[in-house]
Scaffold this motif. Sequence first.
Motif, mmCIF file in Angstrom:
data_model
loop_
_atom_site.group_PDB
_atom_site.id
_atom_site.type_symbol
_atom_site.label_atom_id
_atom_site.label_comp_id
_atom_site.label_asym_id
_atom_site.label_seq_id
_atom_site.Cartn_x
_atom_site.Cartn_y
_atom_site.Cartn_z
ATOM 1 N N ALA A 106 41.956 37.405 25.187
ATOM 2 C CA ALA A 106 43.207 37.649 25.922
ATOM 3 C C ALA A 106 42.931 38.213 27.319
ATOM 4 N N PHE A 107 41.960 39.098 27.440
ATOM 5 C CA PHE A 107 41.630 39.667 28.744
ATOM 6 C C PHE A 107 41.212 38.575 29.717
ATOM 7 N N TRP A 108 40.324 37.678 29.280
ATOM 8 C CA TRP A 108 39.800 36.629 30.164
ATOM 9 C C TRP A 108 40.896 35.646 30.561
ATOM 10 N N GLN A 109 41.736 35.298 29.607
ATOM 11 C CA GLN A 109 42.824 34.368 29.922
ATOM 12 C C GLN A 109 43.789 34.983 30.926
ATOM 13 N N SER A 110 44.122 36.234 30.737
ATOM 14 C CA SER A 110 45.012 36.935 31.654
ATOM 15 C C SER A 110 44.387 37.025 33.049
ATOM 16 N N LEU A 111 43.113 37.356 33.097
ATOM 17 C CA LEU A 111 42.429 37.491 34.379
ATOM 18 C C LEU A 111 42.419 36.171 35.142
ATOM 19 N N THR A 112 42.127 35.068 34.470
ATOM 20 C CA THR A 112 42.096 33.787 35.178
ATOM 21 C C THR A 112 43.495 33.369 35.626
ATOM 22 N N GLN A 113 44.512 33.697 34.854
ATOM 23 C CA GLN A 113 45.883 33.396 35.282
ATOM 24 C C GLN A 113 46.243 34.193 36.530
ATOM 25 N N GLU A 114 45.841 35.447 36.571
ATOM 26 C CA GLU A 114 46.118 36.290 37.741
ATOM 27 C C GLU A 114 45.365 35.775 38.969
ATOM 28 N N MET A 115 44.116 35.361 38.779
ATOM 29 C CA MET A 115 43.363 34.785 39.894
ATOM 30 C C MET A 115 44.029 33.506 40.391
ATOM 31 N N SER A 116 44.455 32.654 39.452
ATOM 32 C CA SER A 116 45.141 31.409 39.821
ATOM 33 C C SER A 116 46.367 31.684 40.666
ATOM 34 N N SER A 117 47.096 32.710 40.312
ATOM 35 C CA SER A 117 48.291 33.081 41.065
ATOM 36 C C SER A 117 47.938 33.378 42.524
ATOM 37 N N HIS A 118 46.872 34.122 42.744
ATOM 38 C CA HIS A 118 46.421 34.400 44.112
ATOM 39 C C HIS A 118 45.952 33.124 44.807
ATOM 40 N N PHE A 119 45.163 32.317 44.113
ATOM 41 C CA PHE A 119 44.602 31.115 44.718
ATOM 42 C C PHE A 119 45.697 30.118 45.108
ATOM 43 N N LYS A 120 46.738 30.021 44.295
ATOM 44 C CA LYS A 120 47.845 29.110 44.620
ATOM 45 C C LYS A 120 48.512 29.478 45.936
ATOM 46 N N LYS A 121 48.438 30.749 46.305
ATOM 47 C CA LYS A 121 49.037 31.230 47.563
ATOM 48 C C LYS A 121 47.987 31.294 48.679
ATOM 49 N N SER A 122 46.840 30.662 48.460
ATOM 50 C CA SER A 122 45.720 30.674 49.417
ATOM 51 C C SER A 122 45.210 32.082 49.692
ATOM 52 N N GLU A 123 45.371 32.974 48.738
ATOM 53 C CA GLU A 123 44.855 34.344 48.831
ATOM 54 C C GLU A 123 43.514 34.402 48.097
ATOM 55 N N PHE A 124 42.520 33.756 48.696
ATOM 56 C CA PHE A 124 41.249 33.574 48.007
ATOM 57 C C PHE A 124 40.482 34.880 47.851
ATOM 58 N N THR A 125 40.345 35.622 48.924
ATOM 59 C CA THR A 125 39.635 36.900 48.816
ATOM 60 C C THR A 125 40.393 37.832 47.875
ATOM 61 N N GLN A 126 41.710 37.879 47.997
ATOM 62 C CA GLN A 126 42.512 38.753 47.130
ATOM 63 C C GLN A 126 42.339 38.381 45.659
ATOM 64 N N GLY A 127 42.262 37.100 45.362
ATOM 65 C CA GLY A 127 42.047 36.668 43.983
ATOM 66 C C GLY A 127 40.724 37.154 43.440
ATOM 67 N N ILE A 128 39.680 37.043 44.244
ATOM 68 C CA ILE A 128 38.355 37.499 43.816
ATOM 69 C C ILE A 128 38.330 39.021 43.727
ATOM 70 N N LEU A 129 38.916 39.701 44.717
ATOM 71 C CA LEU A 129 38.959 41.167 44.675
ATOM 72 C C LEU A 129 39.702 41.653 43.431
ATOM 73 N N HIS A 130 40.795 40.993 43.105
ATOM 74 C CA HIS A 130 41.558 41.361 41.914
ATOM 75 C C HIS A 130 40.673 41.238 40.671
ATOM 76 N N ALA A 131 39.938 40.133 40.577
ATOM 77 C CA ALA A 131 39.065 39.925 39.417
ATOM 78 C C ALA A 131 37.960 40.977 39.357
ATOM 79 N N VAL A 132 37.384 41.310 40.502
ATOM 80 C CA VAL A 132 36.338 42.338 40.541
ATOM 81 C C VAL A 132 36.904 43.671 40.064
ATOM 82 N N ARG A 133 38.074 44.030 40.562
ATOM 83 C CA ARG A 133 38.679 45.317 40.171
ATOM 84 C C ARG A 133 39.008 45.357 38.679
#
Length: 160
Positions: A106-133
């Motif tokens: 569940a953690f991994w699925q949630s994390l990838t969904q959250e990253m996808s949300s950032h990437f869809k908005k072209s927030e690439f660094t923010q998506g990666i930073l979110h995953a790192v945090r």
Amino acid sequence: MAAAALAAAEPEEVGDMKINHFLKQLRDDDIVAAIRDAEKKTSGEIRVFISHKKIVDALAAATKQFHRLAMTKTKHRNAVLIFVAPAAQQFAVIGDEGVHRQCGDAFWQSLTQEMSSHFKKSEFTQGILHAVRKAGELLAEYFPPEPDGGNKLPDGVVRD
């Protein structure tokens, strides 16, 4: 990699991740700073890998890099790899078996969904930073820093 967590997103889930646009926006210094900050609170390791290749399967490519980067060699099997392939518009997040035992799928699925949300908005660094945090918070909860621990793997963004 036995019992490791694997989660990936396909092109339709990440939006228009054109490689040049992605690379121009990517802020390596911010990513490295986030990795260092997260790793101060844990014995775990976090790495970010950017593939310039047009891969077919993000999970397979990420797994290969996980092993190549010696991420299975951490004492508690507590490493996390964030793998992004902008040319293929795919990414994957892999946690070694020690991490996965603590958080489950569940953690991994949630994390990838959250990253996808950032990437869809072209927030690439923010998506990666979110995953790192998020990975850092998980690692800190279950794998506190050790007196002799120190940073075992480089923090820089890896590219092929």
